[in-house]
Motif scaffolding. Structure first.
Motif, mmCIF file in Angstrom:
data_model
loop_
_atom_site.group_PDB
_atom_site.id
_atom_site.type_symbol
_atom_site.label_atom_id
_atom_site.label_comp_id
_atom_site.label_asym_id
_atom_site.label_seq_id
_atom_site.Cartn_x
_atom_site.Cartn_y
_atom_site.Cartn_z
ATOM 1 N N VAL A 52 0.852 -1.185 0.000
ATOM 2 C CA VAL A 52 0.000 0.000 0.000
ATOM 3 C C VAL A 52 0.887 1.234 0.000
ATOM 4 N N GLU A 54 0.436 5.385 0.248
ATOM 5 C CA GLU A 54 -0.412 6.560 0.398
ATOM 6 C C GLU A 54 0.425 7.747 -0.055
ATOM 7 N N THR A 65 -4.742 6.440 -1.715
ATOM 8 C CA THR A 65 -4.201 5.171 -1.264
ATOM 9 C C THR A 65 -4.247 4.183 -2.423
ATOM 10 N N ASN A 114 -7.872 3.838 -3.455
ATOM 11 C CA ASN A 114 -8.773 4.095 -2.326
ATOM 12 C C ASN A 114 -9.721 2.923 -2.080
#
Length: 158
Positions: A52, A54, A65, A114
């Motif tokens: 992940v 961000e 994200t 996201n």
């Protein structure tokens, strides 16, 4: 009787053709290296340890994200250690990415934005995303040019 056999053969060929077509549609990424081609559907990509990131981007508003497979994991999986990646989008647009970019905590092949799968309309289904906010080196025109969306194939060249 022969007509019935012929009809069954034609129907079988049609169904097999549909199956092949459906399987091709399931492929999200095709990777070619050293004369071998490997295809990845969503499940195969999700079998990797997903990462992940961000970060903000120049194409979106605010922090986003992204979730996907690290570029390093893909190059490791196929055994590519040097050279460059020719990353190509659905519309045949191609960018060059040095394999040296495929590092830990580096770019990912994002599958989700996201928490949602990305559609072709929204830069998906795959988008190479760097952790732009992680360091200034990731906020350059060169890196932005490597951030190809609608990615569907990668060729490794020496």
């Amino acid at each position: 009787m022969l007509h019935r056999i012929y009809t069954c053969l034609v129907a079988t060929a049609f169904v097999i053709g549909l199956g092949t077509s459906a399987q091709a549609e399931d492929t999200l990424l095709t990777v070619t290296f050293d004369g071998k081609t490997q295809t990845f559907d969503r499940a195969a990509l999700e079998a990797f340890d997903l990462e992940v990131i961000e970060t903000t981007t120049i194409w979106t508003d605010g922090a986003q994200t992204f979730e996907g497979v690290s570029l390093a994991a893909i190059t490791d999986a196929i055994g590519a250690e040097e050279g460059k990646l020719l990353a190509t989008a659905i519309n045949d647009y191609t960018v060059e990415i040095p394999i040296s970019d495929a590092v830990e905590n580096g770019p990912i092949i994002a599958m989700k934005l996201n928490g949602e799968e990305m559609s072709v309309r929204d830069k998906g289904p795959l988008w190479i995303v760097y952790p732009y906010d992680a360091k200034a080196d990731y906020r350059t025109e060169v890196i932005y040019s490597r951030s190809i969306w609608q990615l569907d194939r990668i060729e490794v060249v020496q």
